[in-house]
Design a protein around this motif. Structure first.
Motif, PDB file in Angstrom:
ATOM      1  N   GLY A 122       0.827  -1.213   0.000  1.00 52.03           N
ATOM      2  CA  GLY A 122       0.000   0.000   0.000  1.00 52.03           C
ATOM      3  C   GLY A 122       0.857   1.257   0.000  1.00 52.03           C
ATOM      4  O   GLY A 122       0.570   2.229  -0.705  1.00 52.03           O
ATOM      5  N   MET A 123       1.928   1.233   0.789  1.00 55.19           N
ATOM      6  CA  MET A 123       2.821   2.389   0.836  1.00 55.19           C
ATOM      7  C   MET A 123       3.537   2.602  -0.497  1.00 55.19           C
ATOM      8  O   MET A 123       3.781   3.742  -0.900  1.00 55.19           O
ATOM      9  CB  MET A 123       3.832   2.252   1.977  1.00 55.19           C
ATOM     10  N   LEU A 124       3.863   1.517  -1.185  1.00 54.32           N
ATOM     11  CA  LEU A 124       4.458   1.667  -2.523  1.00 54.32           C
ATOM     12  C   LEU A 124       3.507   2.418  -3.447  1.00 54.32           C
ATOM     13  O   LEU A 124       3.930   3.296  -4.210  1.00 54.32           O
ATOM     14  CB  LEU A 124       4.801   0.299  -3.112  1.00 54.32           C
ATOM     15  N   LEU A 125       2.218   2.092  -3.375  1.00 52.11           N
ATOM     16  CA  LEU A 125       1.230   2.802  -4.195  1.00 52.11           C
ATOM     17  C   LEU A 125       1.100   4.265  -3.785  1.00 52.11           C
ATOM     18  O   LEU A 125       1.070   5.160  -4.634  1.00 52.11           O
ATOM     19  CB  LEU A 125      -0.141   2.125  -4.082  1.00 52.11           C
ATOM     20  N   ILE A 126       1.013   4.509  -2.481  1.00 53.96           N
ATOM     21  CA  ILE A 126       0.844   5.880  -1.987  1.00 53.96           C
ATOM     22  C   ILE A 126       2.051   6.743  -2.356  1.00 53.96           C
ATOM     23  O   ILE A 126       1.910   7.854  -2.882  1.00 53.96           O
ATOM     24  CB  ILE A 126       0.625   5.871  -0.455  1.00 53.96           C
ATOM     25  N   ILE A 127       3.234   6.235  -2.109  1.00 54.58           N
ATOM     26  CA  ILE A 127       4.441   7.007  -2.400  1.00 54.58           C
ATOM     27  C   ILE A 127       4.657   7.134  -3.901  1.00 54.58           C
ATOM     28  O   ILE A 127       5.072   8.186  -4.389  1.00 54.58           O
ATOM     29  CB  ILE A 127       5.653   6.385  -1.679  1.00 54.58           C
ATOM     30  N   GLY A 128       4.349   6.076  -4.640  1.00 57.67           N
ATOM     31  CA  GLY A 128       4.438   6.162  -6.104  1.00 57.67           C
ATOM     32  C   GLY A 128       3.537   7.257  -6.648  1.00 57.67           C
ATOM     33  O   GLY A 128       3.936   8.049  -7.503  1.00 57.67           O
ATOM     34  N   GLY A 129       2.318   7.333  -6.125  1.00 56.98           N
ATOM     35  CA  GLY A 129       1.405   8.397  -6.538  1.00 56.98           C
ATOM     36  C   GLY A 129       1.923   9.767  -6.172  1.00 56.98           C
ATOM     37  O   GLY A 129       1.794  10.736  -6.926  1.00 56.98           O
ATOM     38  N   ARG A 130       2.550   9.869  -5.023  1.00 62.41           N
ATOM     39  CA  ARG A 130       3.132  11.148  -4.590  1.00 62.41           C
ATOM     40  C   ARG A 130       4.236  11.590  -5.544  1.00 62.41           C
ATOM     41  O   ARG A 130       4.345  12.755  -5.896  1.00 62.41           O
ATOM     42  CB  ARG A 130       3.681  10.986  -3.154  1.00 62.41           C
ATOM     43  N   TYR A 131       5.066  10.639  -5.976  1.00 63.91           N
ATOM     44  CA  TYR A 131       6.142  10.996  -6.900  1.00 63.91           C
ATOM     45  C   TYR A 131       5.614  11.493  -8.239  1.00 63.91           C
ATOM     46  O   TYR A 131       6.294  12.278  -8.910  1.00 63.91           O
ATOM     47  CB  TYR A 131       7.102   9.822  -7.112  1.00 63.91           C
ATOM     48  N   LEU A 132       4.449  11.056  -8.645  1.00 56.86           N
ATOM     49  CA  LEU A 132       3.897  11.547  -9.907  1.00 56.86           C
ATOM     50  C   LEU A 132       3.739  13.069  -9.869  1.00 56.86           C
ATOM     51  O   LEU A 132       3.951  13.735 -10.878  1.00 56.86           O
ATOM     52  CB  LEU A 132       2.564  10.869 -10.222  1.00 56.86           C
ATOM     53  N   THR A 133       3.396  13.625  -8.705  1.00 57.12           N
ATOM     54  CA  THR A 133       3.253  15.082  -8.597  1.00 57.12           C
ATOM     55  C   THR A 133       4.597  15.796  -8.657  1.00 57.12           C
ATOM     56  O   THR A 133       4.659  16.979  -8.972  1.00 57.12           O
ATOM     57  CB  THR A 133       2.521  15.486  -7.294  1.00 57.12           C
ATOM     58  N   PHE A 134       5.675  15.070  -8.352  1.00 59.16           N
ATOM     59  CA  PHE A 134       7.000  15.678  -8.415  1.00 59.16           C
ATOM     60  C   PHE A 134       7.381  16.051  -9.846  1.00 59.16           C
ATOM     61  O   PHE A 134       8.230  16.910 -10.050  1.00 59.16           O
ATOM     62  CB  PHE A 134       8.053  14.734  -7.830  1.00 59.16           C
ATOM     63  N   THR A 135       6.756  15.410 -10.820  1.00 57.10           N
ATOM     64  CA  THR A 135       7.008  15.773 -12.215  1.00 57.10           C
ATOM     65  C   THR A 135       6.638  17.236 -12.437  1.00 57.10           C
ATOM     66  O   THR A 135       7.368  17.981 -13.086  1.00 57.10           O
ATOM     67  CB  THR A 135       6.218  14.853 -13.167  1.00 57.10           C
ATOM     68  N   THR A 136       5.522  17.649 -11.876  1.00 55.63           N
ATOM     69  CA  THR A 136       5.112  19.052 -11.986  1.00 55.63           C
ATOM     70  C   THR A 136       5.945  19.938 -11.070  1.00 55.63           C
ATOM     71  O   THR A 136       6.366  21.024 -11.466  1.00 55.63           O
ATOM     72  CB  THR A 136       3.618  19.203 -11.643  1.00 55.63           C
ATOM     73  N   LEU A 137       6.222  19.474  -9.859  1.00 51.45           N
ATOM     74  CA  LEU A 137       6.978  20.291  -8.913  1.00 51.45           C
ATOM     75  C   LEU A 137       8.377  20.619  -9.425  1.00 51.45           C
ATOM     76  O   LEU A 137       8.827  21.758  -9.346  1.00 51.45           O
ATOM     77  CB  LEU A 137       7.098  19.584  -7.562  1.00 51.45           C
ATOM     78  N   TYR A 138       9.073  19.614  -9.924  1.00 49.62           N
ATOM     79  CA  TYR A 138      10.460  19.794 -10.342  1.00 49.62           C
ATOM     80  C   TYR A 138      10.633  19.946 -11.849  1.00 49.62           C
ATOM     81  O   TYR A 138      11.707  20.319 -12.308  1.00 49.62           O
ATOM     82  CB  TYR A 138      11.318  18.610  -9.857  1.00 49.62           C
ATOM     83  N   GLY A 139       9.602  19.606 -12.615  1.00 47.14           N
ATOM     84  CA  GLY A 139       9.731  19.646 -14.072  1.00 47.14           C
ATOM     85  C   GLY A 139      10.643  18.543 -14.586  1.00 47.14           C
ATOM     86  O   GLY A 139      11.326  18.717 -15.595  1.00 47.14           O
ATOM     87  N   ILE A 140      10.657  17.406 -13.898  1.00 45.15           N
ATOM     88  CA  ILE A 140      11.521  16.285 -14.268  1.00 45.15           C
ATOM     89  C   ILE A 140      10.642  15.071 -14.535  1.00 45.15           C
ATOM     90  O   ILE A 140      10.001  14.543 -13.617  1.00 45.15           O
ATOM     91  CB  ILE A 140      12.539  15.973 -13.137  1.00 45.15           C
ATOM     92  N   LYS A 141      10.620  14.608 -15.770  1.00 50.07           N
ATOM     93  CA  LYS A 141       9.736  13.504 -16.152  1.00 50.07           C
ATOM     94  C   LYS A 141      10.162  12.158 -15.579  1.00 50.07           C
ATOM     95  O   LYS A 141       9.369  11.224 -15.538  1.00 50.07           O
ATOM     96  CB  LYS A 141       9.626  13.438 -17.675  1.00 50.07           C
TER      97      LYS A 141
END
Length: 191
Positions: A122-141
């Motif tokens: 479950g934590m892998l899913l939660i953290i994985g989803g969180r990292y998806l937003t980092f694409t917008t935060l950092y501009g790194i695909k």
């Protein structure tokens, strides 16, 4: 499109690009947080392997609370700035995404009452989803790939009925691998 709409769009894109650049510079592309998170996952994997899976759940839970402070400490030790501009609008998005992630963690804790392995998956899913937003935060695909890999690993581990230690170790390997790659990319891009 009229001139005013074009001007507004140009300003928005420029300010997002500047905000992303500010976050990249201030946090080494986010790589140090990913590395520290991978280390916390490794600690949980070792606890699951050598102690108990219940204590491993708490290791990841409480260790997760230390990721940001330890990432900042590591950044200071190697000379990376550790704060973004207070005018950076993406800073609010980072905080909001963190709060959303924290609100999801009780779901993983409830899963652990049924099966300790499910907490890690479950934590892998939660953290994985969180990292998806980092694409917008950092501009790194690369964060799309990292988030996708953590999510995919969660499903594969669930299907394979992997142990808590293997599930936590998988999170560690993925994060430490990406964190290392991203840190060296960050260092390489610095003049």
């Amino acid at each position: 499109m009229n001139e005013q709409e074009q001007n507004t769009e140009g300003t928005s894109v420029d300010s997002i690009s500047a905000a992303q650049a500010d976050l990249r510079k201030s946090y080494a592309d986010g790589s140090l947080g990913v590395l520290v998170s991978g280390m916390v996952w490794m600690a949980a994997a070792l606890v699951a392997l050598y102690v108990t899976s219940q204590i491993a759940v708490w290791t990841l839970f409480f260790g997760g609370m230390l990721i940001h402070p330890l990432g900042l400490l590591l950044a200071k030790l190697i000379g990376v700035p550790t704060s973004h501009s207070p005018k950076n609008a993406l800073g609010k998005l980072a905080l909001e995404g963190t709060v959303f992630m924290l609100m999801c963690i009780p779901l993983a804790l409830l899963l652990s009452l049924q099966n300790h392995t499910w907490f890690f998956q479950g934590m892998l899913l939660i953290i994985g989803g969180r990292y998806l937003t980092f694409t917008t935060l950092y501009g790194i695909k690369t964060y799309w790939i990292l988030g996708g890999m953590l999510g995919a690993a969660s499903f594969v581990l669930f299907i394979l009925k992997a142990s808590p230690a293997v599930s936590a170790l998988s999170g560690s390997i993925i994060e430490m691998g990406f964190g290392s790659f991203m840190f060296f990319s960050y260092k390489k891009s610095k003049p």
